[in-house]
Design a protein around this motif. Structure first.
Motif, PDB file in Angstrom:
ATOM      1  N   LYS A   1       0.854  -1.185   0.000  1.00  0.00           N
ATOM      2  CA  LYS A   1       0.000   0.000   0.000  1.00  0.00           C
ATOM      3  C   LYS A   1       0.892   1.237   0.000  1.00  0.00           C
ATOM      4  O   LYS A   1       1.633   1.468   0.952  1.00  0.00           O
ATOM      5  N   TYR A   2       0.830   2.009  -1.070  1.00  0.00           N
ATOM      6  CA  TYR A   2       1.568   3.269  -1.118  1.00  0.00           C
ATOM      7  C   TYR A   2       0.680   4.363  -0.531  1.00  0.00           C
ATOM      8  O   TYR A   2      -0.434   4.598  -1.012  1.00  0.00           O
ATOM      9  N   LEU A   3       1.166   5.032   0.506  1.00  0.00           N
ATOM     10  CA  LEU A   3       0.387   6.063   1.190  1.00  0.00           C
ATOM     11  C   LEU A   3       0.815   7.452   0.730  1.00  0.00           C
ATOM     12  O   LEU A   3       2.002   7.786   0.757  1.00  0.00           O
ATOM     13  N   VAL A   4      -0.162   8.238   0.308  1.00  0.00           N
ATOM     14  CA  VAL A   4       0.084   9.625  -0.082  1.00  0.00           C
ATOM     15  C   VAL A   4      -0.646  10.516   0.920  1.00  0.00           C
ATOM     16  O   VAL A   4      -1.866  10.409   1.071  1.00  0.00           O
ATOM     17  N   PHE A   5       0.086  11.389   1.585  1.00  0.00           N
ATOM     18  CA  PHE A   5      -0.524  12.298   2.562  1.00  0.00           C
ATOM     19  C   PHE A   5      -0.741  13.678   1.939  1.00  0.00           C
ATOM     20  O   PHE A   5      -0.082  14.046   0.972  1.00  0.00           O
ATOM     21  N   GLU A   6      -1.676  14.439   2.537  1.00  0.00           N
ATOM     22  CA  GLU A   6      -2.101  15.722   1.956  1.00  0.00           C
ATOM     23  C   GLU A   6      -2.446  15.510   0.481  1.00  0.00           C
ATOM     24  O   GLU A   6      -2.026  16.260  -0.400  1.00  0.00           O
ATOM     25  N   ALA A   7      -3.225  14.462   0.230  1.00  0.00           N
ATOM     26  CA  ALA A   7      -3.450  13.980  -1.133  1.00  0.00           C
ATOM     27  C   ALA A   7      -4.367  14.880  -1.952  1.00  0.00           C
ATOM     28  O   ALA A   7      -4.477  14.697  -3.164  1.00  0.00           O
ATOM     29  N   GLY A   8      -5.031  15.847  -1.326  1.00  0.00           N
ATOM     30  CA  GLY A   8      -5.966  16.693  -2.055  1.00  0.00           C
ATOM     31  C   GLY A   8      -5.324  17.771  -2.903  1.00  0.00           C
ATOM     32  O   GLY A   8      -6.016  18.455  -3.662  1.00  0.00           O
ATOM     33  N   GLY A   9      -4.006  17.931  -2.831  1.00  0.00           N
ATOM     34  CA  GLY A   9      -3.320  18.969  -3.601  1.00  0.00           C
ATOM     35  C   GLY A   9      -2.822  18.456  -4.940  1.00  0.00           C
ATOM     36  O   GLY A   9      -3.067  17.314  -5.340  1.00  0.00           O
ATOM     37  N   ARG A  10      -2.091  19.317  -5.641  1.00  0.00           N
ATOM     38  CA  ARG A  10      -1.605  18.950  -6.973  1.00  0.00           C
ATOM     39  C   ARG A  10      -0.586  17.822  -6.936  1.00  0.00           C
ATOM     40  O   ARG A  10      -0.527  16.998  -7.840  1.00  0.00           O
ATOM     41  N   ALA A  11       0.221  17.775  -5.883  1.00  0.00           N
ATOM     42  CA  ALA A  11       1.173  16.661  -5.772  1.00  0.00           C
ATOM     43  C   ALA A  11       0.424  15.344  -5.629  1.00  0.00           C
ATOM     44  O   ALA A  11       0.838  14.318  -6.175  1.00  0.00           O
ATOM     45  N   GLY A  12      -0.700  15.359  -4.917  1.00  0.00           N
ATOM     46  CA  GLY A  12      -1.517  14.168  -4.800  1.00  0.00           C
ATOM     47  C   GLY A  12      -2.089  13.749  -6.146  1.00  0.00           C
ATOM     48  O   GLY A  12      -2.121  12.554  -6.483  1.00  0.00           O
ATOM     49  N   LEU A  13      -2.539  14.721  -6.917  1.00  0.00           N
ATOM     50  CA  LEU A  13      -3.054  14.423  -8.255  1.00  0.00           C
ATOM     51  C   LEU A  13      -1.948  13.825  -9.127  1.00  0.00           C
ATOM     52  O   LEU A  13      -2.173  12.839  -9.844  1.00  0.00           O
ATOM     53  N   SER A  14      -0.757  14.411  -9.069  1.00  0.00           N
ATOM     54  CA  SER A  14       0.359  13.873  -9.833  1.00  0.00           C
ATOM     55  C   SER A  14       0.645  12.431  -9.414  1.00  0.00           C
ATOM     56  O   SER A  14       0.860  11.550 -10.265  1.00  0.00           O
ATOM     57  N   ALA A  15       0.637  12.167  -8.104  1.00  0.00           N
ATOM     58  CA  ALA A  15       0.899  10.809  -7.614  1.00  0.00           C
ATOM     59  C   ALA A  15      -0.145   9.840  -8.146  1.00  0.00           C
ATOM     60  O   ALA A  15       0.190   8.718  -8.575  1.00  0.00           O
ATOM     61  N   GLU A  16      -1.402  10.246  -8.139  1.00  0.00           N
ATOM     62  CA  GLU A  16      -2.475   9.369  -8.615  1.00  0.00           C
ATOM     63  C   GLU A  16      -2.328   9.074 -10.106  1.00  0.00           C
ATOM     64  O   GLU A  16      -2.521   7.935 -10.549  1.00  0.00           O
TER      65      GLU A  16
END
Length: 295
Positions: free
Chosen positions: A2-17
């Protein structure tokens, strides 16, 4: 995993997704957990293999079975302020950080020592933490007087150009993805890719190699550097972060995918004439092309 992304609601989260959706090995059995404190965000629809959870739920996953979890380097605030996340990240040198990475004044002073002689300059940084300010002229009593604590003070540099440079150093040699940017509301509004032979890319290559000799963990894995150039053509360091940049998804068109890099897979470069070097684009152009390619 499971890869965990924190503060995922920002642009970095979108990039990660988007990086996760476009990794080469989609059958690897991994999943992506997008954690945020925004209760509306976690109600948004998810593609296959992705879940949205409250940050507290992500921390509970780590507490229940840390061996099945990995921190994806999309946000550094979690690794700064949450001991469980910091400890989990520390187990993997590709995403591990040290406390001094977050001390901006200490970072500048250390980099000034270990990168002396490099083309990238460290702005003059004053060894002051608790500052009392007052006007130099026309002072009257307490007018214009203020105090700042926990402060990093650097000499102002006149900005002619701004750059964001994503770096992948998961193999033996660093791979550098440099772009010039024009920023609006804190994000890249316009961007121009710079080639590996550009002054910026060559300067970053020299810079990270100098760091490698003294602070190897800092430049191991996925990280990015922000730079500015003054009208005289001198390049100055602004900030370093051991994570993807917020708009790093644009580099997917150049063969950069952190999920592939962390698992030792080579990302293919998309064919076509999009993402040319030395051509200005809008950030939104890359979102439209991802949609067109149905990736």
């Amino acid at each position: 995993m499971k890869y965990l992304v924190f503060e995922a609601g920002g642009r970095a989260g979108l990039s990660a997704e988007l990086f996760f959706a476009n990794r080469v090995r989609k059958d690897d059995g991994n999943s992506l957990v997008m954690a945020d404190m925004d209760t509306t965000y976690i109600q948004c629809l998810c593609p296959a293999g992705v879940s949205r959870v409250l940050e507290s739920d992500a921390l509970a996953m780590i507490a229940a079975d840390a061996s099945s979890c990995a921190v994806f380097p999309a946000d550094e605030l979690a690794r700064q302020g949450k001991p469980a996340v910091f400890d989990l990240a520390t187990r993997n040198p590709m995403v591990a950080v040290e406390k001094w990475f977050f001390n901006k004044r200490g970072m500048n002073l250390k980099l000034a020592q270990i990168t002396s002689g490099c083309q990238i300059n460290i702005p003059e940084t004053f060894s002051l933490d608790d500052v009392f300010m007052r006007p130099n002229t026309m002072s009257a009593g307490s007018h214009g007087v203020g105090r700042l604590e926990n402060t990093c003070i650097t000499r102002r540099v006149e900005i002619a150009h701004e750059y964001v440079v994503d770096v992948n150093w998961t193999a033996e040699e660093p791979v550098i993805y440099a772009r010039e940017v024009k920023i609006k509301n804190g994000y890249d509004k316009y961007l121009k890719f710079l080639g590996s032979g550009s002054k910026v890319a060559r300067s970053v290559d020299e810079f990270v190699r100098a760091i490698r000799a003294k602070a190897p963990l800092m430049v191991t894995g996925i990280f990015h550097i922000q730079l500015i150039e003054n009208p005289a053509g001198q390049i100055f360091f602004v900030e370093y972060s051991k994570r993807i940049s917020g708009t790093s998804i644009v580099n997917l068109f150049r063969g950069y995918n952190p999920f592939d890099a962390l698992t030792g897979v080579q990302t293919p470069v998309f064919t076509g004439d999009f993402a040319k070097v030395d051509v200005w684009y809008r950030y939104e152009d890359f979102m439209m092309n991802l949609y067109k390619l149905r990736l």
